[in-house]
Write an enzyme that holds these catalytic residues in place. Structure first.
Site, short mmCIF file in Angstrom:
data_model
loop_
_atom_site.label_atom_id
_atom_site.label_comp_id
_atom_site.label_asym_id
_atom_site.label_seq_id
_atom_site.Cartn_x
_atom_site.Cartn_y
_atom_site.Cartn_z
N ASP A 1 0.87 -1.18 0.00
CA ASP A 1 0.00 0.00 0.00
C ASP A 1 0.91 1.24 0.00
O ASP A 1 2.10 1.14 0.34
CB ASP A 1 -0.94 0.00 1.22
CG ASP A 1 -2.14 0.93 0.98
OD1 ASP A 1 -2.08 1.78 0.06
OD2 ASP A 1 -3.14 0.80 1.71
C1 BGC Z 1 -5.00 3.31 0.09
C2 BGC Z 1 -5.08 2.31 -1.07
C3 BGC Z 1 -4.88 3.04 -2.38
C4 BGC Z 1 -3.55 3.76 -2.33
C5 BGC Z 1 -3.23 4.54 -3.59
C6 BGC Z 1 -3.78 4.18 0.03
O1 BGC Z 1 -3.90 5.24 0.94
O2 BGC Z 1 -5.02 2.60 1.31
O3 BGC Z 1 -6.31 1.65 -1.06
O4 BGC Z 1 -4.96 2.14 -3.44
O5 BGC Z 1 -3.56 4.70 -1.25
O6 BGC Z 1 -4.01 5.68 -3.66
#
Ligand code: BGC
Length: 749
Positions: free
Chosen positions: A231
């Site tokens: 993530d």
């Molecule tokens: C989120 C993810 C997301 C990623 C990219 C993170 O803060 O938890 O679900 O895909 O950011 O934006």
């Protein structure tokens, strides 16, 4: 060390290249090193959030290109329709192709452990079976278009509070049976091209640095072939993460981290094979994306908007409809009340936020469908602006002089979002006040709900005769709600989460969201309907509930057991006057089980479309692997033998037909060690009878009792063999029992 005959310089260059592949090239790209092509990744999941260079973020703050905003997971799950989820995936895949996106960051399939979870709207359900089936279908749909997916957030990412540090402390059975189960299903059934490791720690170890999670379970047990992506910002120590099984750290670039990884291989702190694996997986992903790429792809934005409407209409749940107040008559004089009718709430905040290509407004859609007067009063504002009393008075006046009132209530975008959890599940008090005032003058009142997480409906349900739940429906939600209100669509959605009577009733009430960076999942296996049923707690609406404008009869449950599981067949008849769809749900339990269990759990479902009077048989396989429980002693899934009780129902509490079927289980032979208890050895089909005989002889020699009574058996059953000596149980090696035990345990102790 350079391999034989290899130039040292070449080796260093290769190391650096491999390390560079392990981090993004930019905020939204990976690959792009050496001859490995670049891959563009984008949020997700219910539409594309493709940002322009220079305006990037992972919190949904910046803008993005217009895209079709389909129903977020909270809405989509209410369809209980994997074919529909697959079509949604296909449409998203087409948009990805048109935008040059190689991987769409979804689906999110974490369990909605507690209704306060800030990202519940991005997740499907409280139930792992429903989540897994829908998630797998969605992944198949996207990937059928030559575009990858990212199954997230792996794992046990069930709250937002302290989300980048906190540990989800979960016992082994709930971890396997509830929190990992949907991930397992999607990986095994649909092989997502990537899995996204979560921010949080799982039982103390960061998900992105967790070798058990990323390597032993995901790759070893489930056979995951793709790349593990972090993530955004989840990696704490990249060297540890690569060793654990992480392939790609996002976002990038991270030249310092790349250098650290390369140096760690040089110093022997990181196995060169781990780095090779990580680089290889990113290169494979990039090759797949390149092979799937269709540079000239376009999509039909009108057709996708139509799909958004169709899907949304399938997701609307008719919670209550006393006296058939709905559907509205074509010539009804309708008072439409509530800000959401004019400014719909249709998606959640944060990284999944889509710049919707267009937006259907419920009020306009109702006006276009109804011949009578459709007047509007705002009733309240969600930002606290305006004169509260005047707004309410206007709503009451309009409600009183109309034939029926349709009141749109819900949560505003700022009340729930990624990044924080809710503190309560109540609807705003001012909205409830407006509702009460309207109902006082207009008993024929329908409430329409928009919200991501579950809201408490106890104060609403007794006030109004009809209640529609839209959850979050995406850009076509306005048309969908109007279609359902006016009967162009017969509602067939079902709740994917229980609506509790009060927050105090919810399973994790006392342990959510945790403190001091630990969330203790003390409710164990008893999440969602498993909790309310086992504790016999009344709920406002049970999991799986949803009515229709027609009625269905479900009967004649026939069950057969086979090597594959239990095949359940039931007959469904449309006993009403309109065509409609029913979702038949199969719940299974094992009364008298030797392990802790829910009374019954969802193990299968299927939907059937029926014309009035039509009847059809529905057959569903409750798969062996889904009926199994995780046995921590033998570290594998075990199907317990016994007489399973299976129910076919139209909700978890509206069970229409039940039956029992005997299922042959898996044999569990515990390893025999000095730590084995007497009870365990006695349960062994071979050793048991011998030990029993030996025990009788021993006790006859030494004790006055003469025979081995039941109480005595129970008393000694929990004693580990190695500790028997202390109980005079023959540990001196002389008695026949001691000799028998030594023989049995010797080899492995
Ligand atoms: C989120 C993810 C997301 C990623 C990219 C993170 O803060 O938890 O679900 O895909 O950011 O934006």
């Amino acid at each position: 060390m350079p391999a034989d005959g290899e130039q040292p310089g070449t080796d260093t260059a290769r190391l650096e290249e491999e390390a560079a592949l392990g981090s993004g090239r930019s905020f939204w790209t990976a690959g792009g090193v050496g001859d490995v092509p670049s891959v563009l990744v984008t949020d997700g999941p219910h539409g594309l959030r493709k940002q322009e260079e220079g305006a990037v973020d992972h919190l949904g703050l910046g803008g993005s290109r217009p895209a079709t905003c389909l129903p977020p997971a909270a809405g989509l799950a209410q369809s209980w329709d994997p074919e529909l989820a697959q079509r949604v995936g296909e449409a998203l895949g087409r948009e990805c192709q048109a935008e040059g996106v190689g991987v769409l960051l979804g689906p999110g399939i974490n369990i909605r452990r507690d209704p306060r979870g800030g990202r519940n709207f991005e997740y499907y359900s409280e139930d792992p079976h429903l989540s897994g089936v829908l998630g797998a279908a969605w992944v198949r749909g996207v990937q059928s278009q030559g575009v990858g997916t990212s199954l997230k957030h792996f794992a046990a990412n069930n709250h937002e509070h302290d989300r980048m540090r906190a540990s989800s402390d979960v016992d082994e059975r709930p971890l396997r049976e509830i929190y990992l189960r949907a991930f397992q299903r999607v990986v095994e059934d649909a092989q997502p091209w990537t899995v996204m490791s979560a921010y949080n720690r799982v039982n103390g170890v960061y998900a992105s640095e967790n070798p058990w999670l990323l390597t032993d379970v995901l790759r070893g047990e489930w056979g995951f072939q793709g790349a593990v992506v972090s993530d955004w910002g989840a990696v704490n120590d990249r060297v540890v993460a690569v060793a654990a099984g992480l392939d790609l750290q996002m976002p990038g670039p991270d030249p310092a981290g790349d250098a650290r990884v390369a140096a760690a291989v040089g110093s022997g702190d990181l196995d060169a094979d781990a780095l090779r694996r990580s680089a290889g997986k990113v290169a494979e992903l990039a090759a797949k994306v390149a092979a799937g790429r269709r540079p000239d792809a376009t999509y039909d934005a009108d057709a996708h908007h139509e799909l958004a409407r169709e899907v949304a209409a399938r997701c609307v749940v008719l919670l209550k409809n006393d006296g058939d107040l709905l559907p509205l008559a074509a010539d009804a004089d309708v008072a439409v009340i509530g800000e959401f009718a004019e400014q719909p709430r249709y998606q959640g905040g944060g990284s999944s936020h889509v710049n919707a290509s267009r937006l259907d407004v419920p009020l306009e859609e109702l006006r276009s469908r109804l011949a009578g007067t459709v007047a509007f009063a705002r009733g309240f504002t969600t930002d606290g602006s305006g004169d509260v009393d005047a707004l309410r008075a206007e709503a009451v006046e309009l409600g009183g002089r109309s034939g029926v009132a349709v009141v749109f209530l819900g949560l505003a975008a700022r009340q729930e979002s990624e990044g924080f959890d809710r503190e309560h599940i109540d609807l705003p008090a001012d909205q409830l006040e407006v509702l009460r005032a309207v109902v006082a003058v207009q008993p024929r009142t329908v409430v329409v709900l928009s919200h991501g997480g579950v809201v408490r409906l106890a104060p609403v349900v007794d006030l109004v005769p009809a209640l529609l739940d839209g959850a979050l429906l995406g850009q076509g939600g306005g048309a969908a709600l109007a279609d359902v209100l006016t009967s162009a669509v017969n509602p067939s959605g079902k709740l994917s989460e229980t609506v509790p009577q009060r927050l105090q009733d919810v399973p994790a009430y006392l342990d959510f969201p945790g403190e001091f960076s630990h969330a203790r999942y003390s409710e164990g296996l008893f999440v969602g309907h498993r909790w309310y049923d086992r504790r016999e707690i009344d709920v406002t609406f049970p999991f799986g509930h949803g009515l229709s404008y027609t009625t269905f009869e479900v009967s004649g449950l026939a069950l057969t057991a086979s090597d594959e599981g239990i095949t359940a067949t039931v007959t469904v008849v449309n006993t009403g006057e309109r065509a409609g769809r029913e979702v038949v749900q199969f719940y299974a339990g094992l009364p008298g089980s030797s392990v802790t269990r829910a009374v019954r759990e969802l193990k299968g479902f299927a939907s059937v479309d029926l014309a009035p009077g039509e009847s059809r048989e529905v057959t569903v396989l409750l798969r062996r692997e889904d009926l199994a429980y995780w046995n921590p002693r033998v570290q594998r899934w075990v199907l317990e033998a016994g007489e399973y009780l299976v129910h076919a129902g139209v909700s978890s509490r509206d069970l229409r037909a039940s039956g029992a079927v005997s299922v042959a289980g898996d044999e569990v032979r515990l390893p025999v060690t000095a730590e084995s208890t007497l009870g365990e050895l006695m349960a062994d089909p071979e050793l048991g009878p011998q030990i029993l005989a030996g025990l009788s002889r021993t006790t006859q020699q030494g004790a006055e009792h003469g025979d081995l009574g039941m109480d005595m058996m129970r008393m000694i059953a929990s004693i580990p063999v190695s500790r028997l000596a202390g109980f005079g149980g023959g540990g001196d090696g002389a008695s026949p029992l001691a000799q028998l035990l030594e023989g049995a345990t010797g080899a492995e102790s």
